[in-house]
Design an enzyme around this catalytic site. Structure first.
Site, mmCIF file in Angstrom:
data_model
loop_
_atom_site.group_PDB
_atom_site.id
_atom_site.type_symbol
_atom_site.label_atom_id
_atom_site.label_comp_id
_atom_site.label_asym_id
_atom_site.label_seq_id
_atom_site.Cartn_x
_atom_site.Cartn_y
_atom_site.Cartn_z
ATOM 1 N N CYS A 1 32.263 48.286 -0.184
ATOM 2 C CA CYS A 1 30.820 48.218 -0.453
ATOM 3 C C CYS A 1 30.119 49.576 -0.420
ATOM 4 C CB CYS A 1 30.156 47.257 0.518
ATOM 5 S SG CYS A 1 30.738 45.569 0.316
ATOM 6 N N CYS B 1 28.678 50.857 5.065
ATOM 7 C CA CYS B 1 28.252 49.484 4.774
ATOM 8 C C CYS B 1 27.740 48.840 6.067
ATOM 9 C CB CYS B 1 29.428 48.702 4.216
ATOM 10 S SG CYS B 1 30.642 48.294 5.481
ATOM 11 N N CYS C 1 35.745 46.906 6.043
ATOM 12 C CA CYS C 1 36.877 46.175 5.459
ATOM 13 C C CYS C 1 37.194 46.812 4.108
ATOM 14 C CB CYS C 1 36.555 44.676 5.329
ATOM 15 S SG CYS C 1 35.698 44.225 3.811
ATOM 16 N N ARG D 1 18.827 39.517 -0.412
ATOM 17 C CA ARG D 1 18.940 40.774 -1.167
ATOM 18 C C ARG D 1 17.961 40.769 -2.345
ATOM 19 N NH1 ARG D 1 24.910 41.911 -3.076
ATOM 20 N NH2 ARG D 1 25.273 42.273 -0.854
ATOM 21 N N LYS E 1 31.493 38.377 -9.703
ATOM 22 C CA LYS E 1 30.384 39.315 -9.867
ATOM 23 C C LYS E 1 30.638 40.265 -11.040
ATOM 24 C CE LYS E 1 31.175 40.718 -5.590
ATOM 25 N NZ LYS E 1 31.207 41.457 -4.312
ATOM 26 N N LYS F 1 29.063 44.028 -12.531
ATOM 27 C CA LYS F 1 28.168 45.110 -12.135
ATOM 28 C C LYS F 1 27.970 46.111 -13.264
ATOM 29 C CE LYS F 1 29.068 44.600 -7.269
ATOM 30 N NZ LYS F 1 29.562 45.205 -6.019
ATOM 31 N N ARG G 1 24.905 41.624 -11.400
ATOM 32 C CA ARG G 1 24.206 42.065 -10.184
ATOM 33 C C ARG G 1 23.126 43.102 -10.532
ATOM 34 N NH1 ARG G 1 26.944 40.926 -5.511
ATOM 35 N NH2 ARG G 1 28.192 39.040 -5.766
ATOM 36 N N CYS H 1 27.995 41.100 8.592
ATOM 37 C CA CYS H 1 28.888 40.781 7.477
ATOM 38 C C CYS H 1 30.034 39.859 7.920
ATOM 39 C CB CYS H 1 29.465 42.062 6.877
ATOM 40 S SG CYS H 1 30.591 41.669 5.533
HETATM 41 FE FE1 SRM Z 1 29.521 44.381 -1.199
HETATM 42 C C1 SRM Z 1 30.771 41.407 -0.272
HETATM 43 C C2 SRM Z 1 27.305 44.235 1.285
HETATM 44 C C3 SRM Z 1 27.866 46.927 -2.628
HETATM 45 C C4 SRM Z 1 32.284 45.118 -3.096
HETATM 46 N N1 SRM Z 1 29.082 42.995 0.219
HETATM 47 C C5 SRM Z 1 29.699 41.803 0.405
HETATM 48 C C6 SRM Z 1 28.984 40.941 1.429
HETATM 49 C C7 SRM Z 1 27.974 40.099 0.714
HETATM 50 C C8 SRM Z 1 29.880 40.130 2.392
HETATM 51 C C9 SRM Z 1 30.200 38.718 2.034
HETATM 52 O O1 SRM Z 1 30.629 38.440 0.910
HETATM 53 O O2 SRM Z 1 30.060 37.877 2.922
HETATM 54 C C10 SRM Z 1 28.300 42.087 2.232
HETATM 55 C C11 SRM Z 1 27.020 41.706 2.988
HETATM 56 C C12 SRM Z 1 26.983 42.443 4.295
HETATM 57 C C13 SRM Z 1 25.687 42.370 5.020
HETATM 58 O O3 SRM Z 1 25.702 41.973 6.195
HETATM 59 O O4 SRM Z 1 24.660 42.713 4.466
HETATM 60 C C14 SRM Z 1 28.204 43.157 1.175
HETATM 61 N N2 SRM Z 1 27.838 45.297 -0.825
HETATM 62 C C15 SRM Z 1 27.099 45.160 0.304
HETATM 63 C C16 SRM Z 1 26.011 46.202 0.379
HETATM 64 C C17 SRM Z 1 24.729 45.715 1.064
HETATM 65 C C18 SRM Z 1 26.576 47.420 1.120
HETATM 66 C C19 SRM Z 1 25.632 48.541 1.420
HETATM 67 O O5 SRM Z 1 25.931 49.270 2.365
HETATM 68 O O6 SRM Z 1 24.626 48.719 0.753
HETATM 69 C C20 SRM Z 1 25.883 46.548 -1.113
HETATM 70 C C21 SRM Z 1 24.880 45.686 -1.824
HETATM 71 C C22 SRM Z 1 24.626 46.179 -3.223
HETATM 72 C C23 SRM Z 1 23.562 45.450 -3.981
HETATM 73 O O7 SRM Z 1 22.377 45.737 -3.790
HETATM 74 O O8 SRM Z 1 23.925 44.604 -4.801
HETATM 75 C C24 SRM Z 1 27.287 46.242 -1.594
HETATM 76 N N3 SRM Z 1 29.974 45.711 -2.657
HETATM 77 C C25 SRM Z 1 29.184 46.767 -3.008
HETATM 78 C C26 SRM Z 1 29.944 47.692 -3.793
HETATM 79 C C27 SRM Z 1 29.462 49.026 -4.321
HETATM 80 C C28 SRM Z 1 28.817 48.925 -5.668
HETATM 81 O O9 SRM Z 1 28.649 47.834 -6.207
HETATM 82 O O10 SRM Z 1 28.456 49.970 -6.203
HETATM 83 C C29 SRM Z 1 31.219 47.168 -3.923
HETATM 84 C C30 SRM Z 1 32.432 47.838 -4.634
HETATM 85 C C31 SRM Z 1 32.335 47.759 -6.104
HETATM 86 C C32 SRM Z 1 32.933 46.481 -6.588
HETATM 87 O O11 SRM Z 1 32.225 45.472 -6.638
HETATM 88 O O12 SRM Z 1 34.122 46.483 -6.904
HETATM 89 C C33 SRM Z 1 31.230 45.912 -3.205
HETATM 90 N N4 SRM Z 1 31.251 43.361 -1.655
HETATM 91 C C34 SRM Z 1 32.280 43.855 -2.403
HETATM 92 C C35 SRM Z 1 33.367 42.921 -2.377
HETATM 93 C C36 SRM Z 1 34.733 43.076 -3.096
HETATM 94 C C37 SRM Z 1 34.670 42.550 -4.477
HETATM 95 C C38 SRM Z 1 36.020 42.524 -5.130
HETATM 96 O O13 SRM Z 1 36.075 42.615 -6.341
HETATM 97 O O14 SRM Z 1 37.023 42.385 -4.460
HETATM 98 C C39 SRM Z 1 32.950 41.854 -1.565
HETATM 99 C C40 SRM Z 1 33.752 40.591 -1.209
HETATM 100 C C41 SRM Z 1 33.645 39.541 -2.248
HETATM 101 O O15 SRM Z 1 32.925 39.644 -3.234
HETATM 102 O O16 SRM Z 1 34.345 38.552 -2.063
HETATM 103 C C42 SRM Z 1 31.623 42.164 -1.123
HETATM 104 FE FE1 SF4 Z 2 31.278 43.666 4.684
HETATM 105 FE FE2 SF4 Z 2 33.524 44.785 3.928
HETATM 106 FE FE3 SF4 Z 2 31.383 45.039 2.415
HETATM 107 FE FE4 SF4 Z 2 31.488 46.312 4.698
HETATM 108 S S1 SF4 Z 2 32.851 46.656 2.944
HETATM 109 S S2 SF4 Z 2 29.758 45.095 3.968
HETATM 110 S S3 SF4 Z 2 32.621 44.930 5.974
HETATM 111 S S4 SF4 Z 2 32.420 43.164 2.822
#
Ligand code: SRM
Ligand code: SF4
Length: 583
Positions: free
Chosen positions: A484, A435, A480, A82, A214, A216, A151, A441
């Site tokens: 994201c 996502c 899930c 990323r 994390k 943000k 981030r 993922c």
């Molecule tokens: Fe996310 C984890 C993809 C924005 C909440 N996110 C992941 C992981 C890295 C899976 C993992 O931990 O193994 C995903 C990678 C999937 C893949 O195959 O690429 C993933 N998140 C993404 C992206 C690529 C989704 C997208 O469609 O663009 C976004 C990358 C953003 C960036 O450039 O940094 C992405 N993730 C978000 C957002 C939205 C935002 O930040 O505006 C959220 C919700 C906001 C938040 O953080 O509360 C988000 N991602 C999560 C979470 C839940 C965190 C939590 O507090 O519970 C996880 C799981 C974790 O961290 O354990 C996660």
């Molecule tokens: Fe993976 Fe869940 Fe984030 Fe989708 S919402 S990219 S399934 S961690």
């Protein structure tokens, strides 16, 4: 200012495995260097955790996992990398270089993320070092794109005349730099930098254990909430008056991740803490991060986000702690009407008289696939017109600094390669996000990016027949409940429960300032539209002029009225979302 991290205040509880990995990791080094130099196909637990701070996730092909297991083969490992791009701003050369890295080292696609970054998928271990090094050659970085640090810092991507967007970008850049990890490990591992002995002094702000989780941040504008400011741990909301920034409302405590059936996890919206002068904006984010660092949960990672600390303390105590640490005035937040939202797609005049053109990208995936040759089209446009590039928080891409004369040609190239202008898209598609989910993922329990085109086809046909093709509607899908694609602030959200089962949520909206309600649990992909048909039909028949689905739902349920009675604050309505976004 570099105050040292305090000893974690929750030392009485056993720390999580990730905390142990960080503490033992020698400021993000672990044994990553040794494994990189070896012929091993993948990394072990602790290194996997540390790699995230360097901007990469170890993944495996979920499609072949079972087959390989049956055949006694190890998983098909690869890496997601990323790139953190503050405010999503890059230039033509950088874009072309990233595209070339995707072709030579990854699976040939680039993916615009929901936080204005880029992701590569499918990088094999042998290519990892070259891919990350080449990103850095372009003066971009992957450090801190993932991991328990700040981030990618979001910021409004559009160079419009409505506000000082250059200032927004400068603040986003400054916030990103302020909280970037200082460890030399990144240079040692990926850029062949000189090796230095690790020591806690190497990380004056983060210490040896970095943040609990994390963190943000985003810089938004009172004239445009395109960065979803309420979903952030910390938001700097620029108060814009006559096109100039007067200072910032500081919002804290947003976050969307939650776990199904775990009532102690939750999505939360960031709330205003106070107003700070522009010169204290960066320091304000740093102070919030420092409070999180010193008091956040370090035992249970499900509760390790800032929102849980604020829920436990309450905003008054958090504010007191912030004010106690601040060396500047923290004034009451400036009261604001509901924030407008723009997606910046289509043609727009810039502040300097030139033009930008916003291109819709389904789920952010820049690829030549499914009848569209978007990647080739963007290559041709970027190579020929050399525009600036801005990635938007809705997974789209803006081509900036264009002459009026080139706009038609840009649009024609896109059309020739199967990409219709945003103005011809339905609202449901235009505002959709998904996502990645399967197959990359590791946390996905259901499909998202791969099925949303078909889901949208069905909804589009229904909405067309109901006469609401262009009515405000944002549909977001995730594989899930981690959130994201920010599903919990959308009009309509489909959140994976297990393979081919989704929870359906309703009631958010484009403004991103309201959380959804669970509407129906465990719905199959095929049943999503039938489950929503009655609500869509009522919306089409009974909606007020300009009323989005989420607003209509809230009105129908009387929720908005009840909340207004309780809080004395009127809830936002779609009528205030500028209809210009659907022009
Ligand atoms: Fe996310 C984890 C993809 C924005 C909440 N996110 C992941 C992981 C890295 C899976 C993992 O931990 O193994 C995903 C990678 C999937 C893949 O195959 O690429 C993933 N998140 C993404 C992206 C690529 C989704 C997208 O469609 O663009 C976004 C990358 C953003 C960036 O450039 O940094 C992405 N993730 C978000 C957002 C939205 C935002 O930040 O505006 C959220 C919700 C906001 C938040 O953080 O509360 C988000 N991602 C999560 C979470 C839940 C965190 C939590 O507090 O519970 C996880 C799981 C974790 O961290 O354990 C996660
Ligand atoms: Fe993976 Fe869940 Fe984030 Fe989708 S919402 S990219 S399934 S961690």
């Amino acid at each position: 200012m570099s105050e040292q991290p305090a000893a974690p205040s929750r030392a009485q509880k056993p720390e999580s495995k990730v905390e142990v990995a960080k503490r033992r990791g020698r400021q993000l080094r672990g044994t990553i260097g040794e494994v990189l130099a070896s012929d091993r196909s993948h990394f072990s637990h602790d290194d996997v955790q540390l790699l995230k701070f360097h901007g990469t996730y170890q993944q495996d092909d979920r499609d072949t996992r079972r087959q390989r297991e049956t055949a006694g083969l190890e998983k098909a490992y690869s890496f997601m990398v990323r790139v953190a791009i503050p405010a999503g701003a890059l230039d033509a050369d950088q874009y072309l270089a990233l595209e070339s890295i995707a072709d030579r080292h990854a699976n040939g696609t680039l993916r615009v993320t929901t936080r204005q970054g880029f992701q590569f998928h499918g990088i094999l271990k042998g290519d990892l070092k070259a891919a990350i090094a080449e990103v850095n050659e372009e003066l971009l970085t992957t450090i801190s794109a993932c991991g328990d640090v700040q981030r990618n810092v979001m910021g409004c991507a559009a160079p419009l005349a409505d506000a000082d967007h250059a200032a927004v970008r400068a603040v986003a850049d400054a916030v990103a730099l302020e909280l970037r990890p200082a460890s030399k490990a990144y240079h040692e591992l990926w850029l062949d930098g000189e090796k230095v002995a690790s020591s806690q002094a190497e990380e004056p702000f983060y210490g040896s254990q970095y943040l609990p989780r994390k963190f943000k941040s985003a810089v938004g504008l009172s004239v445009d909430n395109c960065v979803d400011i309420h979903a952030q741990d910390v938001g700097l909301l620029a108060i814009v008056e006559q096109g100039r920034i007067r200072g910032f409302n500081l919002l804290v405590g947003g976050g969307l991740g939650m776990t199904h059936n775990k009532g102690d996890t939750m999505a939360a919206l960031a709330e205003p803490l106070g107003f700070v002068a522009t010169e204290h904006a960066v320091e304000s984010v740093r102070l919030v991060a420092a409070i999180f660092r010193d008091h956040g949960e370090r035992a249970d990672r499900r509760h390790a986000r800032l929102k849980y600390l604020i829920a436990e303390w309450g905003m008054p105590k958090f504010r007191d702690e912030f004010v106690r640490r601040a060396t500047f005035d923290v004034l009451p937040p400036v009261p604001l009407p509901p924030l407008p939202f723009h997606d910046h797609l289509g043609r727009h005049r810039q502040a300097d008289g030139r033009w930008f053109y916003g291109v819709f990208i389904q789920s952010g995936r820049i690829a030549d696939q499914d009848g569209s040759r978007l990647k080739t089209a963007l290559h041709e446009i970027v190579a020929r017109f050399r525009p600036g590039i801005r990635l938007s928080a809705q997974q789209n891409l803006l081509l900036t600094d264009l002459d009026a004369a080139s706009l038609d040609a840009v649009e024609q190239i896109l059309r020739d390669h199967g990409t219709a202008p945003a103005t011809e898209l339905s609202a449901a598609r235009r505002f959709s996000m998904a996502c990645p989910a399967l197959p990359t993922c590791g946390l996905a329990v259901a499909e998202s990016e791969r099925v949303i085109p078909e889901v949208l086809n069905r909804f589009e046909a229904e909405l067309e027949s109901l006469g609401v093709r262009n009515a405000p509607l944002t549909i977001r899908m995730t594989g899930c409940p981690n959130g994201c694609a920010r599903p919990y602030t959308a009009d309509l959200a489909f959140v994976g429960r297990s393979l081919n089962l989704y929870n359906v949520y309703v009631g958010g909206g484009l403004a991103g300032d309201r959380l959804v309600d669970l509407y129906r649990a465990d719905v199959t992909t095929e049943e999503l539209l039938p489950a929503l048909r009655p609500l869509l039909a009522r919306w089409a028949a009974e909606r007020h002029d300009g009323e989005g689905l989420g607003d209509f739902y809230q009105r129908l349920m009387g929720i908005r009225a009840r909340r207004a009675a309780l809080t004395g604050r009127e809830e936002p309505t779609a009528e205030r979302v500028p209809m210009g976004v659907l022009q």
